[in-house]
Design an enzyme around this catalytic site. Structure first.
Site, PDB file in Angstrom:
ATOM      1  N   ASN A  37      74.069 -12.435  -1.775  1.00  0.00           N
ATOM      2  CA  ASN A  37      74.922 -11.541  -2.561  1.00  0.00           C
ATOM      3  C   ASN A  37      74.574 -10.061  -2.362  1.00  0.00           C
ATOM      4  O   ASN A  37      73.454  -9.638  -2.620  1.00  0.00           O
ATOM      5  CB  ASN A  37      74.756 -11.914  -4.048  1.00  0.00           C
ATOM      6  CG  ASN A  37      75.915 -11.437  -4.886  1.00  0.00           C
ATOM      7  OD1 ASN A  37      76.847 -10.798  -4.384  1.00  0.00           O
ATOM      8  ND2 ASN A  37      75.869 -11.746  -6.180  1.00  0.00           N
ATOM      9  N   HIS A 122      77.931 -22.419 -18.823  1.00  0.00           N
ATOM     10  CA  HIS A 122      77.671 -21.080 -19.367  1.00  0.00           C
ATOM     11  C   HIS A 122      78.592 -20.766 -20.534  1.00  0.00           C
ATOM     12  O   HIS A 122      79.815 -20.859 -20.401  1.00  0.00           O
ATOM     13  CB  HIS A 122      77.959 -20.016 -18.312  1.00  0.00           C
ATOM     14  CG  HIS A 122      76.942 -19.935 -17.229  1.00  0.00           C
ATOM     15  ND1 HIS A 122      76.865 -18.864 -16.377  1.00  0.00           N
ATOM     16  CD2 HIS A 122      75.957 -20.771 -16.858  1.00  0.00           C
ATOM     17  CE1 HIS A 122      75.875 -19.054 -15.520  1.00  0.00           C
ATOM     18  NE2 HIS A 122      75.315 -20.212 -15.787  1.00  0.00           N
ATOM     19  N   ASP A 212      69.058 -17.134 -20.147  1.00  0.00           N
ATOM     20  CA  ASP A 212      68.552 -16.395 -18.982  1.00  0.00           C
ATOM     21  C   ASP A 212      68.237 -14.966 -19.408  1.00  0.00           C
ATOM     22  O   ASP A 212      69.141 -14.207 -19.770  1.00  0.00           O
ATOM     23  CB  ASP A 212      69.637 -16.411 -17.887  1.00  0.00           C
ATOM     24  CG  ASP A 212      69.138 -15.870 -16.558  1.00  0.00           C
ATOM     25  OD1 ASP A 212      68.024 -15.308 -16.517  1.00  0.00           O
ATOM     26  OD2 ASP A 212      69.881 -16.014 -15.559  1.00  0.00           O
ATOM     27  N   ARG A 285      63.825 -23.062 -10.108  1.00  0.00           N
ATOM     28  CA  ARG A 285      65.258 -22.786  -9.948  1.00  0.00           C
ATOM     29  C   ARG A 285      65.652 -22.427  -8.513  1.00  0.00           C
ATOM     30  O   ARG A 285      66.723 -21.883  -8.279  1.00  0.00           O
ATOM     31  CB  ARG A 285      65.639 -21.638 -10.890  1.00  0.00           C
ATOM     32  CG  ARG A 285      65.256 -21.886 -12.335  1.00  0.00           C
ATOM     33  CD  ARG A 285      66.412 -22.002 -13.250  1.00  0.00           C
ATOM     34  NE  ARG A 285      67.403 -20.997 -12.981  1.00  0.00           N
ATOM     35  CZ  ARG A 285      68.659 -21.271 -12.624  1.00  0.00           C
ATOM     36  NH1 ARG A 285      69.061 -22.510 -12.506  1.00  0.00           N
ATOM     37  NH2 ARG A 285      69.515 -20.290 -12.412  1.00  0.00           N
ATOM     38  N   HIS A 314      69.576 -23.269  -8.844  1.00  0.00           N
ATOM     39  CA  HIS A 314      70.468 -22.148  -9.136  1.00  0.00           C
ATOM     40  C   HIS A 314      71.906 -22.570  -8.810  1.00  0.00           C
ATOM     41  O   HIS A 314      72.143 -23.198  -7.776  1.00  0.00           O
ATOM     42  CB  HIS A 314      70.038 -20.986  -8.241  1.00  0.00           C
ATOM     43  CG  HIS A 314      70.670 -19.690  -8.544  1.00  0.00           C
ATOM     44  ND1 HIS A 314      70.748 -18.684  -7.609  1.00  0.00           N
ATOM     45  CD2 HIS A 314      71.232 -19.202  -9.658  1.00  0.00           C
ATOM     46  CE1 HIS A 314      71.345 -17.634  -8.146  1.00  0.00           C
ATOM     47  NE2 HIS A 314      71.650 -17.920  -9.391  1.00  0.00           N
ATOM     48  N   ASP A 318      77.752 -16.987  -6.746  1.00  0.00           N
ATOM     49  CA  ASP A 318      77.537 -16.412  -5.418  1.00  0.00           C
ATOM     50  C   ASP A 318      76.889 -17.408  -4.444  1.00  0.00           C
ATOM     51  O   ASP A 318      76.505 -17.032  -3.345  1.00  0.00           O
ATOM     52  CB  ASP A 318      76.725 -15.118  -5.495  1.00  0.00           C
ATOM     53  CG  ASP A 318      75.432 -15.289  -6.250  1.00  0.00           C
ATOM     54  OD1 ASP A 318      75.478 -15.603  -7.452  1.00  0.00           O
ATOM     55  OD2 ASP A 318      74.363 -15.116  -5.644  1.00  0.00           O
ATOM     56  N   GLU A 341      72.519 -25.992 -12.740  1.00  0.00           N
ATOM     57  CA  GLU A 341      73.393 -24.951 -13.306  1.00  0.00           C
ATOM     58  C   GLU A 341      74.808 -25.125 -12.747  1.00  0.00           C
ATOM     59  O   GLU A 341      74.986 -25.428 -11.562  1.00  0.00           O
ATOM     60  CB  GLU A 341      72.853 -23.568 -12.923  1.00  0.00           C
ATOM     61  CG  GLU A 341      73.672 -22.434 -13.486  1.00  0.00           C
ATOM     62  CD  GLU A 341      73.136 -21.061 -13.083  1.00  0.00           C
ATOM     63  OE1 GLU A 341      72.414 -20.968 -12.074  1.00  0.00           O
ATOM     64  OE2 GLU A 341      73.446 -20.089 -13.793  1.00  0.00           O
TER      65      GLU A 341
HETATM   66  C1  GCO Z   1      71.961 -17.343 -12.734  1.00  0.00           C
HETATM   67  C2  GCO Z   1      71.661 -16.090 -11.995  1.00  0.00           C
HETATM   68  C3  GCO Z   1      72.824 -15.349 -11.464  1.00  0.00           C
HETATM   69  C4  GCO Z   1      72.363 -14.161 -10.589  1.00  0.00           C
HETATM   70  C5  GCO Z   1      73.200 -14.013  -9.353  1.00  0.00           C
HETATM   71  C6  GCO Z   1      72.787 -12.841  -8.514  1.00  0.00           C
HETATM   72  O1  GCO Z   1      71.096 -17.753 -13.471  1.00  0.00           O
HETATM   73  O2  GCO Z   1      73.008 -17.921 -12.519  1.00  0.00           O
HETATM   74  O3  GCO Z   1      70.807 -15.270 -12.747  1.00  0.00           O
HETATM   75  O4  GCO Z   1      73.597 -14.989 -12.556  1.00  0.00           O
HETATM   76  O5  GCO Z   1      72.420 -12.997 -11.317  1.00  0.00           O
HETATM   77  O6  GCO Z   1      73.133 -15.200  -8.644  1.00  0.00           O
HETATM   78  O7  GCO Z   1      73.434 -12.842  -7.296  1.00  0.00           O
HETATM   79 MG    MG Z   2      69.388 -16.634 -13.528  1.00  0.00          MG
END
Ligand code: GCO
Ligand code: MG
Length: 405
Positions: A37, A122, A212, A285, A314, A318, A341
């Site tokens: 990203n 989320h 987060d 993560r 993660h 992105d 996630e």
């Molecule tokens: C999450 C992450 C994202 C990041 C992003 C940055 O926990 O999903 O923190 O929100 O900010 O992937 O490119």
């Molecule tokens: Mg995060």
């Protein structure tokens, strides 16, 4: 089975994605995600100029040797650009091996440890009530775990919450220069405990709650937050503090039993070896795209399991659906999988470009049984949405000091 050609694509169906396609002389191809990203074109050029030429003619089955060649063999180890490139090549090779074997990748990893993958969704609101209303919607859709983020009163924008353009918080996609956002730890503390107190009051104790911090706190502030949140029994507190100095998590750990998660920006096991080995975290993560692909994540998962650390890949917008597919195979296999996630399956354009059979029902995801990763990339469709330069925001304290975004 020789590697004949490696193609790199960048498309922007709402945000930029870098996709690698490896074509073999056996007529089998594989795809991988190399999206970094805000630095996408660095990876594209790295792949085209420095990686692809070295791989033409090699045996596509030699996943491990190619991984080591691109890691040890380059002298310049680690790093986000390098490891995103390694990751995409690695994913594409697993995809090819699975197709050649006629098996989904999870079978090559050792088979299923579970029937489905638990997701966390989320809920991001303009205030506490809005966040809780969104949480309720997600619970009603069947989600068993929800990440709660709420705007901080007094700050112009808050991480995780709809921005001024009312787009999804990280689907900005088209910002020619990095926007700037203010941060105040004091204002955050004035809101955050109430958010979880009210959530537990409204939803009881069955739903898993997560949060987060996005690395905004110092270790002692994180320790304080962890302690204050203990009564609300979080599944985990993510990225409480930066852990470039891995020892600093001892400060947090010695004060609180709130479980800790970290790793979305990590590129190798070396970023978290001490955190894992000293049992300073509970969830790792790391993402396949940013930490060297399936080969690397499998090794990290095995290492983490020795120390009772679970995986929680993660899953931000992105990371492309190719990364999500790779995570699904790892998640269904990993004996120490924790949670994935999940921010939805994306917009219509995305679904036209990346086609797959992953099913999401009642907050659970079901892996595809198609050979390989089980996802295809439509080059023609992708070419309709060309790359647009864009950045993540930069964070500043209220006096102007640059802070962790
Ligand atoms: C999450 C992450 C994202 C990041 C992003 C940055 O926990 O999903 O923190 O929100 O900010 O992937 O490119
Ligand atoms: Mg995060």
């Amino acid at each position: 089975m020789k590697i004949k050609e490696i193609k790199v694509f960048v498309c922007n169906p709402g945000r930029n994605f870098v996709t690698v396609k490896i074509i073999t002389d056996a007529g089998i191809h594989g795809i991988g995600d190399a999206t970094l990203n805000g630095r996408e074109m660095a990876v594209v050029s790295y792949l085209e100029e420095h990686v692809a030429p070295c791989l033409i003619g090699r045996n596509a089955h030699d996943i491990e040797d190619i991984w080591q060649y691109l890691y040890k063999g380059v002298y310049w180890r680690k790093g986000p650009v390098n490891m995103a490139a390694v990751a995409a090549i690695d994913m594409a090779l697993w995809d090819i091996k699975g197709k050649a074997a006629g098996l989904p990748v999870y079978q090559l990893l050792g088979g299923k440890s579970r029937q489905a993958v638990t997701l966390y969704a989320h809920a991001s609101g303009e205030d506490i009530k809005d966040t809780l209303d969104k949480t309720e919607e997600l619970i009603n859709q069947g989600f068993k775990a929800v990440r709660l983020q709420s705007a901080v009163p007094g700050l112009n924008v808050t991480y995780g919450v709809l921005g001024d353009k009312k787009d999804y918080y990280e689907l900005q996609g088209n910002r020619p220069l990095p926007p700037e956002e203010a941060w105040s730890t004091q204002k955050y503390f004035n809101m955050i405990v109430d958010l979880f107190a009210q959530a537990r009051e409204r939803f009881g104790n069955d739903v898993h709650l997560l949060h987060d911090v996005h690395s905004r706190l110092t270790p002692i502030e994180s320790a304080r937050l962890g302690k204050l949140l203990e009564p609300y029994n979080l599944m985990f507190l993510e990225d409480a503090s930066i852990a470039e100095n891995q020892d600093s998590y001892k400060v947090i750990r010695q004060h609180t039993t709130t479980p800790l998660a970290i790793g979305e920006t990590y590129n190798t096991i070396w970023d978290c070896k001490d955190l894992i080995q000293n049992q300073l975290i509970d969830y790792l993560r790391a993402a396949a795209t940013h930490a060297g692909g399936i080969t690397a994540l499998r090794r990290m998962a095995d290492f983490a399991s020795i120390y009772n650390v679970k995986t929680a890949p993660h899953g931000a917008p992105d990371l492309s659906p190719v990364c999500f597919a790779a995570h699904m195979h790892l998640n269904i296999w990993a004996p120490n999988f924790g949670i994935q996630e999940f921010v939805g399956l994306g917009n219509e354009q995305l679904k036209q470009i990346f086609k797959h059979q992953i099913k999401v029902e009642q907050g659970m995801a079901y892996v595809s049984d198609a050979p390989g990763l089980g996802i295809e990339f439509d080059e023609e469709e992708a070419s309709k949405y060309p790359y647009k330069r864009s950045y993540l925001p930069v964070s500043r304290l209220e006096d102007g000091t640059v802070w962790n975004w």
